[in-house]
Design an enzyme around this catalytic site. Structure first.
Site, PDB file in Angstrom:
ATOM      1  N   SER A  48      -9.696 -40.125   8.309  1.00  0.00           N
ATOM      2  CA  SER A  48     -10.899 -40.155   7.471  1.00  0.00           C
ATOM      3  C   SER A  48     -12.099 -39.419   8.053  1.00  0.00           C
ATOM      4  O   SER A  48     -12.903 -38.870   7.309  1.00  0.00           O
ATOM      5  CB  SER A  48     -11.282 -41.595   7.157  1.00  0.00           C
ATOM      6  OG  SER A  48     -11.283 -42.376   8.317  1.00  0.00           O
ATOM      7  N   ASP A 258     -21.268 -48.217   9.397  1.00  0.00           N
ATOM      8  CA  ASP A 258     -20.018 -48.944   9.130  1.00  0.00           C
ATOM      9  C   ASP A 258     -19.228 -49.202  10.416  1.00  0.00           C
ATOM     10  O   ASP A 258     -18.239 -49.938  10.410  1.00  0.00           O
ATOM     11  CB  ASP A 258     -19.152 -48.216   8.088  1.00  0.00           C
ATOM     12  CG  ASP A 258     -18.606 -46.876   8.578  1.00  0.00           C
ATOM     13  OD1 ASP A 258     -18.897 -46.473   9.724  1.00  0.00           O
ATOM     14  OD2 ASP A 258     -17.883 -46.227   7.807  1.00  0.00           O
ATOM     15  N   HIS A 261     -17.048 -44.701  11.270  1.00  0.00           N
ATOM     16  CA  HIS A 261     -17.041 -43.294  10.856  1.00  0.00           C
ATOM     17  C   HIS A 261     -18.231 -42.528  11.416  1.00  0.00           C
ATOM     18  O   HIS A 261     -19.310 -43.071  11.600  1.00  0.00           O
ATOM     19  CB  HIS A 261     -17.022 -43.189   9.326  1.00  0.00           C
ATOM     20  CG  HIS A 261     -15.730 -43.638   8.740  1.00  0.00           C
ATOM     21  ND1 HIS A 261     -15.634 -44.696   7.877  1.00  0.00           N
ATOM     22  CD2 HIS A 261     -14.470 -43.179   8.925  1.00  0.00           C
ATOM     23  CE1 HIS A 261     -14.360 -44.874   7.537  1.00  0.00           C
ATOM     24  NE2 HIS A 261     -13.635 -43.972   8.169  1.00  0.00           N
TER      25      HIS A 261
HETATM   26  C1  LIG Z   1     -14.005 -41.884  13.664  1.00  0.00           C
HETATM   27  O1  LIG Z   1     -14.453 -41.330  14.866  1.00  0.00           O
HETATM   28  C2  LIG Z   1     -15.012 -42.256  15.782  1.00  0.00           C
HETATM   29  C3  LIG Z   1     -15.418 -41.495  16.993  1.00  0.00           C
HETATM   30  O2  LIG Z   1     -16.710 -41.424  17.230  1.00  0.00           O
HETATM   31  C4  LIG Z   1     -14.008 -43.286  16.168  1.00  0.00           C
HETATM   32  O3  LIG Z   1     -14.592 -44.235  17.018  1.00  0.00           O
HETATM   33  C5  LIG Z   1     -13.481 -43.962  14.932  1.00  0.00           C
HETATM   34  O4  LIG Z   1     -12.476 -44.842  15.307  1.00  0.00           O
HETATM   35  C6  LIG Z   1     -12.944 -42.945  13.953  1.00  0.00           C
HETATM   36  N1  LIG Z   1     -12.572 -43.603  12.744  1.00  0.00           N
HETATM   37  C7  LIG Z   1     -11.423 -43.415  12.144  1.00  0.00           C
HETATM   38  C8  LIG Z   1     -11.168 -44.228  10.933  1.00  0.00           C
HETATM   39  O5  LIG Z   1     -10.605 -42.618  12.541  1.00  0.00           O
END
Ligand SMILES: *[C@@H]1O[C@H](CO)[C@@H](O)[C@H](O)[C@H]1NC(C)=O
Ligand SMILES: *[C@@H]1O[C@H](CO)[C@@H](O)[C@H](O)[C@H]1NC(C)=O
Ligand SMILES: *[C@@H]1O[C@H](CO)[C@@H](O)[C@H](O)[C@H]1NC(C)=O
Ligand SMILES: *[C@@H]1O[C@H](CO)[C@@H](O)[C@H](O)[C@H]1NC(C)=O
Ligand SMILES: *[C@@H]1O[C@H](CO)[C@@H](O)[C@H](O)[C@H]1NC(C)=O
Length: 299
Positions: A48, A258, A261
């Site tokens: 995502s 959230d 993200h």
């Molecule tokens: C999106 O990126 C952040 C990194 O800063 C990470 O911590 C998070 O888990 C990621 N979210 C998803 C759904 O991959």
């Protein structure tokens, strides 16, 4: 009276003209002018964050809480006639945010790194030509979804092959992924071998044995989204040693309200990281080599 009537008609006609103009402005513009043979194609894949959730806010619609994009497009992510995208209908159109729209999200699609990446390349190399972005990211996919035979992988191959039909040169794949595998023992422990297989299959299915892959090493998530196997996935990504797989650590990027993200500014930073990774490779291995040495100094 008559005069009044004609004024009214003019007013209505003007209004209709305005509305139709607006519709025209909002409609996707197909790409006819650029020579598709010279498109520099980049594929964007992952979860995502790659699909883009920057600028997503919660809004109450009819008593229900929905997630929608705030519509803010920073300067770094603006459209440009030199950036096109391969849309959900498998047509090239002028690229615009949200880049992944229609691929794996509709209203909840926000900003990802793609436009910032492409704009940064054009800023650094004004002769780069037309950039064709092929968004393929899928939210919530574990790496097993990117194995041959699974929908995320198969759709990617299909989309890229159709995108290449009109010509163009595939220059690389941008990969931001891993969150889905930090929660399970087998997902994390098999990350390295699964990723190596992904690279191998991808290059062979796209007939591009040296295809550059830009791998963002997953940053540490924030509580409560910290998976127990984050170190295993990061170690797997850091341990990838395949030629033309360019890694960089994306740790430190800002996470939005959230908790899971990247924010819009963080997505811009990520886009720039990908662009720098691309330039670090292209400085000595690709055609842009000749731009650094305009005269053939070796002849
Ligand atoms: C999106 O990126 C952040 C990194 O800063 C990470 O911590 C998070 O888990 C990621 N979210 C998803 C759904 O991959
Ligand atoms: C709100 O959600 C309910 C249940 O999902 C749905 O039936 C209803 O149509 C939604 N209302 C609006 C206005 O979207
Ligand atoms: C973990 O293993 C189980 C059983 O083999 C399998 O069903 C599941 O899909 C695996 N999970 C991942 C993320 O690979
Ligand atoms: C990566 O692989 C190459 C050869 O395949 C080897 O020479 C090099 O030492 C490896 N690098 C690391 C950090 O393991
Ligand atoms: C290309 O960039 C990489 C990474 O920034 C650097 O290590 C390398 O020395 C550069 N090569 C040339 C020929 O400039």
């Amino acid at each position: 009276m008559l005069k009044h009537k004609s004024d009214e008609i003019i007013l209505i006609l003007t209004f209709l003209l305005l509305v139709s103009n607006l519709f025209w402005l909002m409609s996707p513009k197909s790409v006819t002018k650029c020579n598709k043979k010279n498109i520099q194609i980049f594929v964007l894949a992952g979860q995502s964050n790659m699909s883009g959730r920057g600028g997503i806010i919660k809004k109450v619609v009819g008593g229900n809480v929905t997630e929608i994009w705030d519509g803010f497009v920073p300067e770094e992510c603006k459209s440009n006639h030199k950036i096109i995208r391969f849309n959900a209908a498998q047509k090239w159109e002028e690229a615009h945010e949200p880049l992944n729209y229609g691929i794996d999200c509709l209203s909840s699609c926000g900003l990802g790194p793609g436009m910032a990446f492409a704009n940064e390349i054009l800023k650094k190399d004004t002769n780069f030509g037309v950039i064709g972005l092929v968004p393929c990211a899928r939210g919530g996919t574990g790496l097993y979804r990117w194995n041959r035979g699974s929908y995320a992988y198969d759709d990617l191959i299909k989309r890229v092959k159709i995108a290449l039909k009109d010509g163009g040169l595939i220059r690389g794949l941008l990969w931001y992924h891993g969150e889905g595998d930090i929660r399970t023992k087998n997902g994390s422990s098999s990350y390295k071998t699964k990723f190596e297989k992904f690279v191998h299959d991808l290059r062979s299915d796209l007939n591009s044995p040296n295809l550059p892959i830009f791998l963002a090493v997953l940053p540490y998530p924030k509580k409560p989204f910290e998976g127990p196997y984050i170190e295993v996935v990061r170690a797997a990504q850091l341990g990838i040693n395949i030629s033309n797989v360019i890694k960089f650590d994306a740790d430190g990027l800002e996470i939005g309200p959230d908790g899971i993200h990247l924010t819009t500014p963080a997505q811009i930073q990520l886009g720039h990281m990908f662009a720098h990774a691309f330039f670090s490779l292209s400085n000595f291995t690709t055609f842009s080599f000749y731009k650094f040495f305009p005269f053939n100094i070796f002849s």
